[in-house]
Enzyme design. Structure first.
Site, short mmCIF file in Angstrom:
data_model
loop_
_atom_site.label_atom_id
_atom_site.label_comp_id
_atom_site.label_asym_id
_atom_site.label_seq_id
_atom_site.Cartn_x
_atom_site.Cartn_y
_atom_site.Cartn_z
CB ALA A 91 -0.88 -0.02 1.24
N GLY A 134 0.73 -4.94 1.12
CA GLY A 134 -0.50 -5.01 0.32
C GLY A 134 -0.27 -5.67 -1.03
CD GLU A 137 -2.22 -7.45 3.28
OE1 GLU A 137 -1.98 -6.28 2.92
OE2 GLU A 137 -2.69 -7.74 4.40
CD GLU A 157 1.96 -5.42 5.86
OE1 GLU A 157 2.76 -6.34 6.14
OE2 GLU A 157 1.13 -5.49 4.92
C1 HXC Z 1 5.07 4.38 -1.28
C2 HXC Z 1 6.97 3.43 -2.11
C3 HXC Z 1 6.62 2.19 -1.53
C4 HXC Z 1 5.39 2.11 -0.83
C5 HXC Z 1 8.50 1.96 -2.54
N1 HXC Z 1 8.13 3.24 -2.72
N2 HXC Z 1 7.59 1.31 -1.82
N3 HXC Z 1 6.19 4.50 -1.98
N4 HXC Z 1 4.65 3.23 -0.72
N5 HXC Z 1 4.94 0.97 -0.29
C6 HXC Z 1 8.84 4.29 -3.44
C7 HXC Z 1 10.02 4.82 -2.66
O1 HXC Z 1 9.62 5.79 -1.73
C8 HXC Z 1 10.84 5.40 -3.79
O2 HXC Z 1 10.31 6.65 -4.22
C9 HXC Z 1 10.60 4.43 -4.93
O3 HXC Z 1 9.41 3.76 -4.62
C10 HXC Z 1 11.70 3.41 -5.06
O4 HXC Z 1 11.88 2.80 -3.80
P1 HXC Z 1 13.31 2.56 -3.15
O5 HXC Z 1 13.09 2.29 -1.72
O6 HXC Z 1 14.24 3.68 -3.49
O7 HXC Z 1 13.77 1.25 -3.94
P2 HXC Z 1 14.73 0.09 -3.43
O8 HXC Z 1 15.90 0.65 -2.70
O9 HXC Z 1 14.97 -0.76 -4.63
O10 HXC Z 1 13.88 -0.73 -2.36
C11 HXC Z 1 12.73 -1.44 -2.79
C12 HXC Z 1 11.88 -1.85 -1.55
C13 HXC Z 1 11.61 -0.61 -0.69
C14 HXC Z 1 12.64 -2.89 -0.75
C15 HXC Z 1 10.61 -2.48 -2.09
O11 HXC Z 1 11.09 0.42 -1.53
C16 HXC Z 1 10.64 -0.84 0.40
O12 HXC Z 1 10.96 -1.41 1.43
N6 HXC Z 1 9.38 -0.37 0.21
C17 HXC Z 1 8.36 -0.47 1.23
C18 HXC Z 1 7.83 -1.87 1.33
C19 HXC Z 1 6.78 -1.97 2.39
O13 HXC Z 1 7.02 -1.65 3.58
N7 HXC Z 1 5.55 -2.38 2.01
C20 HXC Z 1 4.45 -2.48 2.92
C21 HXC Z 1 3.69 -1.19 2.89
S1 HXC Z 1 2.43 -1.14 4.11
P3 HXC Z 1 11.07 8.04 -3.94
O14 HXC Z 1 10.23 9.03 -4.69
O15 HXC Z 1 11.03 8.24 -2.49
O16 HXC Z 1 12.44 7.85 -4.49
C22 HXC Z 1 1.23 -2.05 3.46
C23 HXC Z 1 0.04 -2.17 4.36
C24 HXC Z 1 -1.03 -2.95 3.71
O17 HXC Z 1 1.28 -2.54 2.40
C25 HXC Z 1 -2.25 -2.80 4.50
C26 HXC Z 1 -3.46 -3.23 3.78
C27 HXC Z 1 -3.50 -2.92 2.34
#
Ligand code: HXC
Length: 283
Positions: A91, A134, A137, A157
């Protein structure tokens, strides 16, 4: 694979090509019909700069595309994919960052994520790269998951101070069992495509560049069967997640009986006896 994604990127919205689908102009997804008979709907998540983070508008578009394919009599199966780098990184954290309990609870935040669970046609997730939070999911809401060999699945998360909110604690546990699900949810650690296959989360693993075509091929195989009976089979399997064994087998028996009300059941058995290929008409 890169070539396929380039082709998809050039694909006009389906409605523009006169397919009969409802006209939507999509910003965050690319939609196309695939397969020799154009009977597989393909939805590609396309927000590359954010690794396909599932913002509200993207999920709304996915729902619109699912609805269009669901209404399209030509379509017998749907494939959802992302890019080679990310199916979806979760998400949209930036969208969630400043949300309050009051607006989450009061506004039933993320309620519209469940639309995919009510689609009657089979939905196949083709997962390359990250399927996190997400994203994992969303894949688990699909009926079949195929993975590219570099895919990574995770529920991170906990690292953000929250927990899965779109079925991660429930569907992951049912798919891989308590110990691995608990470990993934509590540590935030990811598993590889191969681990996901061994654990039963995904049914097949393919080379990255073959993944989407294999998912479409699976969709075509399904779409060539009776769409009516395929939906009944899907409903029966899904019943196993909700019902006791006695209730589930009862549902199955009733749906089995229902197939005898269809032309396609008669055609299928007649074709077998006459040693020819069945010609299903979805009636
Ligand atoms: C918003 C995101 C994002 C996310 C990545 N980006 N994941 N933006 N929401 N979930 C954005 C980053 O901010 C960045 O933009 C760009 O994508 C590239 O990401 P990087 O981190 O620079 O890439 P990398 O170093 O290759 O790392 C990839 C990654 C990492 C390991 C996937 O991005 C990451 O850990 N993302 C978050 C994963 C996560 O926690 N997902 C769960 C979310 S909570 P900018 O513009 O800043 O450069 C969730 C709750 C669900 O899903 C609840 C019910 C639906």
């Amino acid at each position: 694979m890169a070539a396929l994604y380039r082709v998809l990127s050039r694909t006009m919205p389906v409605a523009v090509r006169g397919s009969g689908l409802r006209a939507f102009s999509y910003q965050h997804i690319i939609v196309a019909k695939k397969g020799g008979q154009q009977n597989v709907g393909l939805i590609q998540l396309n927000r590359p700069k954010a690794l396909n983070a599932l913002c509200n508008d993207l999920m709304t578009e996915v729902n619109q595309a699912l609805d269009s394919f669901e209404r399209d009599a030509q379509i017998g199966a749907i494939v959802i994919t992302g890019s080679e780098k990310a199916f979806a990184a979760g998400a949209d954290i930036k969208e969630m960052q400043n949300r309050t309990f009051q607006d989450c609870y009061g506004g039933n935040f993320l309620a519209h994520w469940n639309v995919i669970c009510s689609v009657k046609k089979p939905v196949i997730a083709a997962v390359n790269g990250y399927a996190l939070g997400g994203g994992c999911e969303l894949a688990m809401m699909c009926d079949i998951i195929y993975a590219g060999e570099k895919a990574q699945f995770g529920q991170p998360e906990i690292l953000l101070g929250t927990i899965p909110g779109a079925g991660g604690t429930q569907r992951l546990t049912r798919a891989v069992g308590k110990s691995l699900a608990m470990e993934m949810v509590l540590t935030g650690d990811r598993i590889s495509a191969q681990e996901a296959k061994e654990a039963g989360l995904v049914s097949k693993v393919f080379p990255v560049e073959k993944l989407v075509e294999e998912a479409v091929a699976c969709g075509e195989k399904i779409a060539n069967h009776s769409k009516l009976v395929v939906s009944m089979a899907k409903e029966a399997v899904n019943g196993s997640f909700e019902l006791t064994l006695a209730e589930g087998t009862r549902l199955e028996k009733r749906l089995f009986h229902c197939t005898f009300a269809t032309d396609d059941r008669k055609e299928g058995m007649t074709a077998f006896v006459e040693k020819r290929k069945a010609n299903f008409t979805d009636h």
